[in-house]
Design an enzyme around this catalytic site. Structure first.
Site, PDB file in Angstrom:
ATOM      1  N   SER A  91       0.791  -1.232   0.000  1.00  0.00           N
ATOM      2  CA  SER A  91       0.000   0.000   0.000  1.00  0.00           C
ATOM      3  C   SER A  91       0.823   1.282   0.000  1.00  0.00           C
ATOM      4  O   SER A  91       0.248   2.368  -0.094  1.00  0.00           O
ATOM      5  CB  SER A  91      -0.941   0.010   1.211  1.00  0.00           C
ATOM      6  OG  SER A  91      -2.009  -0.893   1.003  1.00  0.00           O
ATOM      7  N   LYS A  94       0.138   3.741  -2.696  1.00  0.00           N
ATOM      8  CA  LYS A  94      -0.926   4.737  -2.587  1.00  0.00           C
ATOM      9  C   LYS A  94      -0.374   6.163  -2.516  1.00  0.00           C
ATOM     10  O   LYS A  94      -1.108   7.118  -2.771  1.00  0.00           O
ATOM     11  CB  LYS A  94      -1.797   4.445  -1.360  1.00  0.00           C
ATOM     12  CG  LYS A  94      -2.702   3.214  -1.499  1.00  0.00           C
ATOM     13  CD  LYS A  94      -3.534   3.023  -0.244  1.00  0.00           C
ATOM     14  CE  LYS A  94      -4.606   1.942  -0.417  1.00  0.00           C
ATOM     15  NZ  LYS A  94      -4.048   0.564  -0.395  1.00  0.00           N
ATOM     16  N   SER A 149      -5.999   2.915   4.819  1.00  0.00           N
ATOM     17  CA  SER A 149      -5.431   2.291   3.619  1.00  0.00           C
ATOM     18  C   SER A 149      -6.523   1.579   2.824  1.00  0.00           C
ATOM     19  O   SER A 149      -6.309   0.506   2.254  1.00  0.00           O
ATOM     20  CB  SER A 149      -4.304   1.312   3.982  1.00  0.00           C
ATOM     21  OG  SER A 149      -3.427   1.135   2.906  1.00  0.00           O
TER      22      SER A 149
END
Length: 385
Positions: A91, A94, A149
């Protein structure tokens, strides 16, 4: 005369087979011939540091397969270990999504979520808890991305931005703009899929670029917030529930204000942290240490070292591309993405020329490597953090 297309495929396969080794996998040794973007030393394997008199020793017992310590202001890389090793980012990708899309959407806009926008998240994805047929402010959706997240929040924002494919294309373009050439974007949320790769160097570039946006910095430094919930059928009132930032150093390490963590069972732990002390801001990225807790422990240890070592080491490299602004402002609606051309780190949206075919071959080779790796871990479910 041989068939041109057949010859093209053969040439691409030969040329790119030599490059596929740079897409290394967890558990392997770092590959030779890594990128030298930012300096020749950054392409070497192993720890790179150039201490001067009075410099502290690097922390002992570091297990991260790849890490980097850099000054966010000057861009100087103070020390690094395999910083261009291409590994699954989880993640932490991101950060690139936010740096790309934040300037394109009005934070005060309200959007009613459809069921189609919530489909497609990987099995076991982290979710903030968005429900279909309810209205959400863009501002709240970004908190869902940074704090929880939430892959559901990413997908809704990507659809608002024009769709998943357009958003991925824009992320690829943004990565090239920042010279983050180790990064291959397949999905906007960083979830484990074949061919989705980045590096400690590139993730640090994304953090540095994103932090220039005040909204990005505000979201990544938020420790907790209320998120819109369901409508109470009895009262007709919309409820809310609390969400907390999954960054375990936020609020614990002095001066730390983000930026993004990631974890999947398959990819391991990844983290980029930014901290300020005495007017100096440092960035540390750690990828794939021995365990999830160690990604935070080793980030904190490297931050401590970086603040003590600043001015006492000769930089071993430089972050590039940090001054590049995002492509669009809030008042500029998303435009059709340009066709991918030669030099793209991922994607095969271009015409049938040999560079595009070469990328197809590279993707296939990388996919083969991932297939071997995922056979080992097929029984384990991933969960991005």
């Amino acid at each position: 005369m041989p068939n041109v297309r057949q010859s093209t495929y053969r040439l691409a396969a030969v040329a790119l087979a030599a490059l596929c080794c740079t897409a290394a996998l967890p558990g392997q040794e770092p590959p030779p011939g890594m990128s030298t973007v930012g300096g020749e030393l950054l392409g070497r394997t192993g720890v790179q540091v150039a201490p001067r008199d009075g410099a502290p020793a690097l922390p002992g017992g570091l297990t991260g397969q790849s890490w980097l310590v850099a000054d966010a202001g000057s861009g100087e890389v103070l020390a690094a270990n395999n910083p261009h090793w291409r590994l699954p980012p989880a993640s932490t990708l991101k950060m690139l999504f936010a740096d790309t899309v934040l300037p394109r959407l009005d934070r005060n806009a309200v959007h009613r979520v459809t069921n189609a926008e919530l489909l497609g998240s990987g099995h076991g994805s982290s979710l903030v808890g968005i429900k279909e047929d309810l209205d959400y402010r863009v501002d709240d959706l970004w908190r869902g991305v940074f704090l929880s997240s939430g892959n559901d929040a990413v997908r809704v924002l990507a659809h608002m931005n024009g769709g998943i494919e357009l958003t991925v294309s824009q992320m690829r373009a943004r990565a090239r703009e920042l010279q983050a050439l180790d990064t291959s974007v397949v999905t906007p949320d960083g979830y484990d899929v074949d061919g989705q790769l980045s590096s400690a160097y590139d993730l640090t570039l994304f953090a540095r670029a994103g932090l220039r946006n005040p909204d990005f910095r505000a979201y990544c430094s938020t420790r907790d917030a209320q998120f819109p919930g369901a409508v109470d059928k009895a009262t007709g009132q919309r409820g809310s529930f609390g969400i907390a930032n999954t960054d375990r150093l936020l609020g614990k390490y002095p001066g730390l204000f983000g930026v993004k963590n990631g974890y999947t069972t398959n990819a391991g732990a990844t983290f980029t942290g930014a901290a300020e002390r005495g007017g100096r801001t440092l960035l540390v990225t750690v990828m794939h240490p021995a365990s999830l807790p160690k990604v935070y422990e080793e980030t904190a240890a490297l931050l401590d070292w970086g603040f003590a070592a600043a001015g006492k080491v000769t930089p071993v490299g430089q972050l590039v591309g940090g001054d590049a602004p995002a492509a669009a402002g809030p008042d500029q609606p998303p435009q059709a993405a340009p066709v991918e051309r030669a030099g793209a780190p991922a994607g095969t949206d271009g015409g049938p020329g040999w560079p595009t075919l070469g990328l197809v071959v590279l993707a296939a080779l990388a996919g083969a490597g991932w297939w071997r790796y995922r056979r080992v871990s097929a029984a384990r479910a991933g969960r991005p953090g």
